[in-house]
Design a protein around this motif. Structure first.
Motif, PDB file in Angstrom:
ATOM      1  N   VAL A  52      53.446  33.432  29.448  1.00  0.00           N
ATOM      2  CA  VAL A  52      54.290  33.966  28.387  1.00  0.00           C
ATOM      3  C   VAL A  52      55.724  34.096  28.897  1.00  0.00           C
ATOM      4  CG1 VAL A  52      52.402  35.177  27.255  1.00  0.00           C
ATOM      5  CG2 VAL A  52      53.697  36.327  29.073  1.00  0.00           C
ATOM      6  N   GLU A  53      56.663  34.181  27.952  1.00  0.00           N
ATOM      7  CA  GLU A  53      58.085  34.198  28.301  1.00  0.00           C
ATOM      8  C   GLU A  53      58.463  35.404  29.147  1.00  0.00           C
ATOM      9  OE1 GLU A  53      62.436  33.991  26.002  1.00  0.00           O
ATOM     10  OE2 GLU A  53      60.557  34.010  24.870  1.00  0.00           O
ATOM     11  N   THR A  54      57.729  36.494  28.995  1.00  0.00           N
ATOM     12  CA  THR A  54      58.067  37.719  29.716  1.00  0.00           C
ATOM     13  C   THR A  54      57.510  37.754  31.141  1.00  0.00           C
ATOM     14  OG1 THR A  54      56.134  38.776  28.706  1.00  0.00           O
ATOM     15  CG2 THR A  54      58.269  39.110  27.628  1.00  0.00           C
ATOM     16  N   PHE A  55      56.764  36.721  31.538  1.00  0.00           N
ATOM     17  CA  PHE A  55      56.174  36.700  32.884  1.00  0.00           C
ATOM     18  C   PHE A  55      57.228  36.345  33.927  1.00  0.00           C
ATOM     19  CE2 PHE A  55      53.918  34.055  36.172  1.00  0.00           C
ATOM     20  CZ  PHE A  55      53.356  35.128  36.839  1.00  0.00           C
ATOM     21  N   TRP A  56      57.248  37.122  35.016  1.00  0.00           N
ATOM     22  CA  TRP A  56      58.181  36.877  36.114  1.00  0.00           C
ATOM     23  C   TRP A  56      57.400  36.235  37.257  1.00  0.00           C
ATOM     24  CZ3 TRP A  56      60.915  42.345  36.220  1.00  0.00           C
ATOM     25  CH2 TRP A  56      61.630  42.502  35.013  1.00  0.00           C
ATOM     26  N   LEU A  57      57.726  35.003  37.566  1.00  0.00           N
ATOM     27  CA  LEU A  57      56.993  34.206  38.548  1.00  0.00           C
ATOM     28  C   LEU A  57      57.430  34.519  39.977  1.00  0.00           C
ATOM     29  CD1 LEU A  57      55.019  31.765  38.991  1.00  0.00           C
ATOM     30  CD2 LEU A  57      57.041  30.293  38.820  1.00  0.00           C
ATOM     31  N   ASP A  58      56.478  34.363  40.925  1.00  0.00           N
ATOM     32  CA  ASP A  58      56.754  34.448  42.367  1.00  0.00           C
ATOM     33  C   ASP A  58      57.407  35.777  42.751  1.00  0.00           C
ATOM     34  OD1 ASP A  58      55.697  31.930  42.765  1.00  0.00           O
ATOM     35  OD2 ASP A  58      57.632  30.918  42.605  1.00  0.00           O
ATOM     36  N   ILE A  59      56.779  36.864  42.357  1.00  0.00           N
ATOM     37  CA  ILE A  59      57.311  38.192  42.644  1.00  0.00           C
ATOM     38  C   ILE A  59      56.515  38.841  43.775  1.00  0.00           C
ATOM     39  CG2 ILE A  59      57.587  40.532  41.734  1.00  0.00           C
ATOM     40  CD1 ILE A  59      59.689  38.561  40.734  1.00  0.00           C
ATOM     41  N   ASP A  60      57.231  39.463  44.701  1.00  0.00           N
ATOM     42  CA  ASP A  60      56.630  40.245  45.777  1.00  0.00           C
ATOM     43  C   ASP A  60      56.774  41.729  45.461  1.00  0.00           C
ATOM     44  OD1 ASP A  60      56.248  37.824  47.051  1.00  0.00           O
ATOM     45  OD2 ASP A  60      58.023  38.035  48.332  1.00  0.00           O
ATOM     46  N   LEU A  61      55.774  42.506  45.822  1.00  0.00           N
ATOM     47  CA  LEU A  61      55.828  43.950  45.640  1.00  0.00           C
ATOM     48  C   LEU A  61      55.843  44.634  47.002  1.00  0.00           C
ATOM     49  CD1 LEU A  61      53.208  44.530  42.774  1.00  0.00           C
ATOM     50  CD2 LEU A  61      55.694  44.352  42.572  1.00  0.00           C
ATOM     51  N   SER A  62      56.768  45.564  47.171  1.00  0.00           N
ATOM     52  CA  SER A  62      56.851  46.327  48.411  1.00  0.00           C
ATOM     53  C   SER A  62      56.734  47.810  48.070  1.00  0.00           C
ATOM     54  CB  SER A  62      58.182  46.048  49.130  1.00  0.00           C
ATOM     55  OG  SER A  62      58.252  46.781  50.347  1.00  0.00           O
ATOM     56  N   LEU A  63      55.502  48.318  48.120  1.00  0.00           N
ATOM     57  CA  LEU A  63      55.224  49.700  47.706  1.00  0.00           C
ATOM     58  C   LEU A  63      54.618  50.508  48.842  1.00  0.00           C
ATOM     59  CD1 LEU A  63      53.926  48.803  44.151  1.00  0.00           C
ATOM     60  CD2 LEU A  63      55.967  50.156  44.667  1.00  0.00           C
ATOM     61  N   THR A  64      55.028  50.218  50.049  1.00  0.00           N
ATOM     62  CA  THR A  64      54.563  50.962  51.216  1.00  0.00           C
ATOM     63  C   THR A  64      54.920  52.439  51.069  1.00  0.00           C
ATOM     64  OG1 THR A  64      54.756  49.052  52.680  1.00  0.00           O
ATOM     65  CG2 THR A  64      54.811  51.234  53.706  1.00  0.00           C
ATOM     66  N   GLY A  65      53.924  53.291  51.200  1.00  0.00           N
ATOM     67  CA  GLY A  65      54.156  54.731  51.150  1.00  0.00           C
ATOM     68  C   GLY A  65      54.425  55.278  49.765  1.00  0.00           C
ATOM     69  N   ALA A  66      54.307  54.452  48.730  1.00  0.00           N
ATOM     70  CA  ALA A  66      54.607  54.906  47.371  1.00  0.00           C
ATOM     71  C   ALA A  66      53.509  55.816  46.833  1.00  0.00           C
ATOM     72  CB  ALA A  66      54.787  53.711  46.441  1.00  0.00           C
ATOM     73  N   THR A  67      53.889  56.680  45.900  1.00  0.00           N
ATOM     74  CA  THR A  67      52.926  57.465  45.141  1.00  0.00           C
ATOM     75  C   THR A  67      52.793  56.810  43.777  1.00  0.00           C
ATOM     76  OG1 THR A  67      53.486  59.530  46.284  1.00  0.00           O
ATOM     77  CG2 THR A  67      52.407  59.716  44.140  1.00  0.00           C
ATOM     78  N   LEU A  68      51.597  56.316  43.469  1.00  0.00           N
ATOM     79  CA  LEU A  68      51.360  55.542  42.257  1.00  0.00           C
ATOM     80  C   LEU A  68      50.340  56.268  41.396  1.00  0.00           C
ATOM     81  CD1 LEU A  68      51.126  52.123  44.098  1.00  0.00           C
ATOM     82  CD2 LEU A  68      53.101  53.002  42.844  1.00  0.00           C
ATOM     83  N   ILE A  69      50.644  56.380  40.105  1.00  0.00           N
ATOM     84  CA  ILE A  69      49.848  57.201  39.205  1.00  0.00           C
ATOM     85  C   ILE A  69      49.121  56.307  38.203  1.00  0.00           C
ATOM     86  CG2 ILE A  69      49.906  59.111  37.559  1.00  0.00           C
ATOM     87  CD1 ILE A  69      52.683  59.827  38.835  1.00  0.00           C
ATOM     88  N   ASN A  70      47.788  56.360  38.231  1.00  0.00           N
ATOM     89  CA  ASN A  70      46.987  55.534  37.313  1.00  0.00           C
ATOM     90  C   ASN A  70      47.530  54.107  37.249  1.00  0.00           C
ATOM     91  OD1 ASN A  70      45.166  57.605  36.529  1.00  0.00           O
ATOM     92  ND2 ASN A  70      46.672  58.414  35.089  1.00  0.00           N
ATOM     93  N   LEU A  71      47.627  53.490  38.391  1.00  0.00           N
ATOM     94  CA  LEU A  71      48.232  52.163  38.489  1.00  0.00           C
ATOM     95  C   LEU A  71      47.438  51.126  37.703  1.00  0.00           C
ATOM     96  CD1 LEU A  71      50.508  50.477  39.861  1.00  0.00           C
ATOM     97  CD2 LEU A  71      48.810  49.912  41.611  1.00  0.00           C
ATOM     98  N   GLU A  72      48.133  50.374  36.860  1.00  0.00           N
ATOM     99  CA  GLU A  72      47.521  49.305  36.085  1.00  0.00           C
ATOM    100  C   GLU A  72      48.140  47.968  36.484  1.00  0.00           C
ATOM    101  OE1 GLU A  72      46.998  49.874  31.830  1.00  0.00           O
ATOM    102  OE2 GLU A  72      47.636  51.946  32.075  1.00  0.00           O
TER     103      GLU A  72
END
Length: 328
Positions: free
Chosen positions: A142-162
């Protein structure tokens, strides 16, 4: 007459030559003007992007939640309209989620602010979720998809992650804290992913998840049930020193690379029904609350002794270990 004719031809050639030179010069001048105009427009566009990015990033530092939300949505629009800026803006969103955060506590002086900040953080998570989903046909995202993305969430606090049905290139969740449940069903991690030292306070839903590269869950703590049913691990995988406080299901999972379950503690029901280990599997020092359900499990490099005996010490010479408990 002959000489005059030759001279007339020469003059005609000179005029034609001068005309051609003049036309080429005009073309060069026009090309230069076009390039200057294009450069000017590009510079102006880059300046506008920089100004919008700077203003939006500054909004994230506001002490007012509505201003921070406005900054998030402005960054989202900027990334959607400018593909080259997407990874940079994702980095900003991840950096925001890595900032220290304390959950709301009833009766505390900062309760209202903590609730508002929770909404801001959930918005940042949802922006990542929405733009990492390629849609029902990954071949035609879909047009809203962002390709080739890296996530850097070391040490993050994530709430009900989807992150169910998302597609990510590289992801780092090292020492992250997952509040509530975490949904990564049918997600695709194209390359390496790190969950080492992470803490899952709720359930983990990883049914059908694809781990394309290395997958590290070293010293990860799963307080709730962890379901890796049908998950595919394409590279080396390590759960060494992890703890499972509730059900751990690896039913129909495929582990293609070397997999480590050394010193893992399984405190509740454990299922490896029809799981396939095509690489070497290590279960040294594993602890099972009860023998794992293992009907149809296949180890292509031999069944580890400690798995065969339900987590007890390896059999002595002459012992005949019994079969693992079968799924019911």
């Amino acid at each position: 007459m002959g000489g005059g004719g030759v001279f007339a031809l020469y003059l005609a050639w000179r005029r034609q030559r001068s005309t051609e030179i003049g036309l080429r010069q005009k073309e060069r001048d026009q090309d230069l003007q076009d390039r200057v105009a294009t450069t000017t427009e590009t510079d102006a566009a880059e300046r506008r992007i920089t100004e919008l990015y700077t203003k939006s990033a500054e909004q994230l530092g506001s002490d007012k939640a509505p201003v921070r939300l406005a900054g998030l949505y402005a960054l989202e629009r900027l990334a959607q309209d400018n593909p080259r800026q997407r990874q940079t803006i994702v980095n900003v969103l991840c950096a925001y989620l890595r900032m220290p955060y304390k959950l709301p506590e009833e009766g505390s002086a900062d309760y209202e602010k903590q609730v508002q900040e929770r909404e801001v953080r959930l918005t940042a998570q949802n922006i990542l979720r929405d733009h990492l989903r390629p849609g029902p046909d990954p071949a035609r995202p879909v047009e809203t998809f962002w390709l080739d993305i890296d996530l850097s969430l070391t040490g993050a606090t994530l709430i009900n992650l989807e992150l169910a049905r998302t597609r990510v290139r590289v992801a780092r969740f090292t020492r992250a804290t997952f509040i509530g449940n975490a949904w990564i069903d049918d997600a695709v991690f194209e390359s390496n992913v790190w969950f080492s030292g992470a803490k899952f306070n709720g359930r983990v839903h990883a049914t059908g998840t694809v781990f394309g590269g290395q997958a590290w869950f070293v010293e990860t703590a799963f307080a709730g049930s962890a379901h890796f049913v049908g998950a595919r691990f394409g590279g080396p995988t390590s759960f060494n020193d992890a703890t499972f406080g509730s059900d751990a299901w690896f039913t129909d999972a495929t582990l293609a690379g070397e997999s480590g379950f050394g010193r893992v503690e399984f405190a509740a029901e454990t299922r490896f029904t029809r799981a396939v280990f095509t690489g070497n599997a290590v279960f040294d020092g594993v602890s099972f609350n009860s023998p794992p359900l293992a009907d149809g499990v296949r180890f292509e490099h031999g069944v580890p002794a400690e798995f065969l005996r339900g987590g007890e010490s390896p059999p002595r010479e002459g012992d005949r270990p019994g079969p693992p408990r079968r799924d019911r």
